[in-house]
Design an enzyme around this catalytic site. Structure first.
Site, short mmCIF file in Angstrom:
data_model
loop_
_atom_site.label_atom_id
_atom_site.label_comp_id
_atom_site.label_asym_id
_atom_site.label_seq_id
_atom_site.Cartn_x
_atom_site.Cartn_y
_atom_site.Cartn_z
N LYS A 13 0.83 -1.21 0.00
CA LYS A 13 0.00 0.00 0.00
C LYS A 13 0.87 1.26 0.00
O LYS A 13 0.61 2.19 -0.74
CB LYS A 13 -0.92 0.04 1.23
CG LYS A 13 -1.85 -1.16 1.36
CD LYS A 13 -2.82 -1.02 2.53
CE LYS A 13 -2.18 -0.96 3.89
NZ LYS A 13 -1.45 -2.18 4.31
N ARG A 88 -8.40 1.18 10.50
CA ARG A 88 -8.00 -0.21 10.76
C ARG A 88 -9.02 -0.91 11.66
O ARG A 88 -8.85 -2.09 11.95
CB ARG A 88 -6.64 -0.23 11.45
CG ARG A 88 -5.47 -0.57 10.53
CD ARG A 88 -4.22 -0.40 11.35
NE ARG A 88 -3.07 -1.13 10.93
CZ ARG A 88 -2.05 -0.62 10.25
NH1 ARG A 88 -2.10 0.59 9.79
NH2 ARG A 88 -0.99 -1.35 9.99
N ARG A 122 11.64 -6.94 4.01
CA ARG A 122 11.60 -5.48 3.87
C ARG A 122 12.72 -4.83 4.66
O ARG A 122 13.02 -5.23 5.78
CB ARG A 122 10.25 -4.97 4.38
CG ARG A 122 10.10 -3.47 4.26
CD ARG A 122 8.65 -3.04 4.22
NE ARG A 122 7.96 -3.21 5.49
CZ ARG A 122 6.68 -2.89 5.68
NH1 ARG A 122 5.98 -2.41 4.66
NH2 ARG A 122 6.11 -3.06 6.84
N ARG A 155 12.59 -2.91 10.26
CA ARG A 155 11.68 -2.35 11.26
C ARG A 155 11.46 -3.37 12.36
O ARG A 155 11.35 -4.56 12.10
CB ARG A 155 10.32 -2.04 10.59
CG ARG A 155 10.24 -0.67 9.97
CD ARG A 155 9.02 -0.48 9.10
NE ARG A 155 7.75 -0.87 9.69
CZ ARG A 155 6.56 -0.64 9.13
NH1 ARG A 155 6.49 0.01 7.97
NH2 ARG A 155 5.45 -1.04 9.70
N ARG A 166 0.94 -8.93 13.89
CA ARG A 166 0.29 -7.94 13.01
C ARG A 166 -0.73 -8.61 12.11
O ARG A 166 -1.79 -8.04 11.83
CB ARG A 166 1.34 -7.21 12.17
CG ARG A 166 2.11 -6.18 12.97
CD ARG A 166 3.36 -5.79 12.26
NE ARG A 166 3.11 -4.86 11.18
CZ ARG A 166 3.97 -4.66 10.17
NH1 ARG A 166 5.09 -5.36 10.12
NH2 ARG A 166 3.70 -3.79 9.24
P1 AMP Z 1 1.93 0.50 9.18
O1 AMP Z 1 3.14 1.28 8.81
O2 AMP Z 1 0.66 0.97 8.51
O3 AMP Z 1 2.12 -0.98 9.07
O4 AMP Z 1 1.67 0.81 10.73
C1 AMP Z 1 2.64 0.50 11.70
C2 AMP Z 1 2.00 0.44 13.08
O5 AMP Z 1 1.45 1.70 13.44
C3 AMP Z 1 0.85 -0.54 13.24
O6 AMP Z 1 1.31 -1.88 13.44
C4 AMP Z 1 0.18 0.03 14.47
O7 AMP Z 1 0.92 -0.25 15.64
C5 AMP Z 1 0.28 1.52 14.22
N1 AMP Z 1 -0.87 2.01 13.43
C6 AMP Z 1 -0.83 2.49 12.15
N2 AMP Z 1 -2.05 2.84 11.74
C7 AMP Z 1 -2.90 2.55 12.75
C8 AMP Z 1 -4.30 2.66 12.93
N3 AMP Z 1 -5.09 3.12 11.94
N4 AMP Z 1 -4.83 2.27 14.12
C9 AMP Z 1 -4.05 1.81 15.11
N5 AMP Z 1 -2.73 1.66 15.01
C10 AMP Z 1 -2.14 2.02 13.84
#
Ligand code: AMP
Length: 209
Positions: A13, A88, A122, A155, A166
């Site tokens: 994404k 989410r 990644r 990461r 996740r």
């Molecule tokens: P991402 O980079 O989108 O994979 O997000 C990394 C982390 O940020 C996730 O695993 C959550 O811990 C937090 N996070 C990102 N977006 C959200 C969201 N919409 N709601 C809750 N936690 C989020």
């Protein structure tokens, strides 16, 4: 154009959004990136969410919704946006529907095996956030960022234990949004398994329809 990119972690994404934002001239709003920049800047919010992100858990809805609300106030978000990683949960989706009307929700479809392969390979440049993949999108020199020459890192939440967490968080909390948006007639599915150029081309075609 108000777009949401939905789909499991590792579906690409963010990669597609960073191309699409230039094509459509709208900002890419990634809640994950916003949280990571708070962590990097040692803000109060950053301190609050650091452990949650490292474990791959979700930040509480109230905090996340407020952060997005604030982001929407910025001038670049007035003529459209690509939301990546938000909403989410159903509660976040309900909150979003009170903030903005959406044009489409693009559902990036990828199977579990491929998700794990993509996430575990990644690598990221810590200072610019540029992402690579050790097999599918390697840097010119192994382990080194093409632009800054800095060593690439993995990461915390791309490490095996966090990946599995996740994925189960995604399946429990986020997957229900597929039916939620399908019922509203907003969902478009896109096959996220091909190379990024192909996924991007499919996205443009789908969204322009
Ligand atoms: P991402 O980079 O989108 O994979 O997000 C990394 C982390 O940020 C996730 O695993 C959550 O811990 C937090 N996070 C990102 N977006 C959200 C969201 N919409 N709601 C809750 N936690 C989020």
């Amino acid at each position: 154009m108000n777009l949401v990119f939905l789909g499991p972690p590792g579906a690409g994404k963010g990669t597609i959004a960073s191309e699409a934002k230039n094509y459509f001239g709208i900002p890419h709003i990634s809640t994950g990136d916003l949280f990571r920049s708070h962590i990097k800047g040692h803000t109060d919010l950053g301190k609050q969410v650091k452990v949650i992100l490292a474990a791959g858990d979700l930040v509480p809805d109230s905090i996340t919704i407020e952060m997005v609300k604030q982001r929407f106030l910025e001038s670049d978000a007035q003529n459209g946006f690509i939301l990546d990683g938000f909403p989410r949960t159903i509660a976040q989706a309900d909150a979003l529907s009170e903030m903005k009307a959406l044009d489409a929700v693009v559902n990036f479809v990828l199977d579990r095996d491929q998700i794990v392969k993509r996430l575990s390979g990644r690598r990221v440049c810590k200072s610019t956030g540029k992402t690579y993949h050790i097999h599918y999108n390697p840097p010119k020199v192994e382990g080194i960022d093409d632009e800054t020459g800095e060593p690439l890192i993995q990461r915390e939440d791309d490490k095996p234990e966090a990946i599995l967490n996740r994925l189960s968080v995604y399946e429990e909390q986020t997957e229900p949004l597929i039916a939620y948006y399908r019922e509203k007639g907003l969902l478009v599915d896109i096959d996220a398994s091909p190379a990024p150029e192909k996924v991007f081309a499919a996205l443009i075609k789908t969204v322009q329809k």
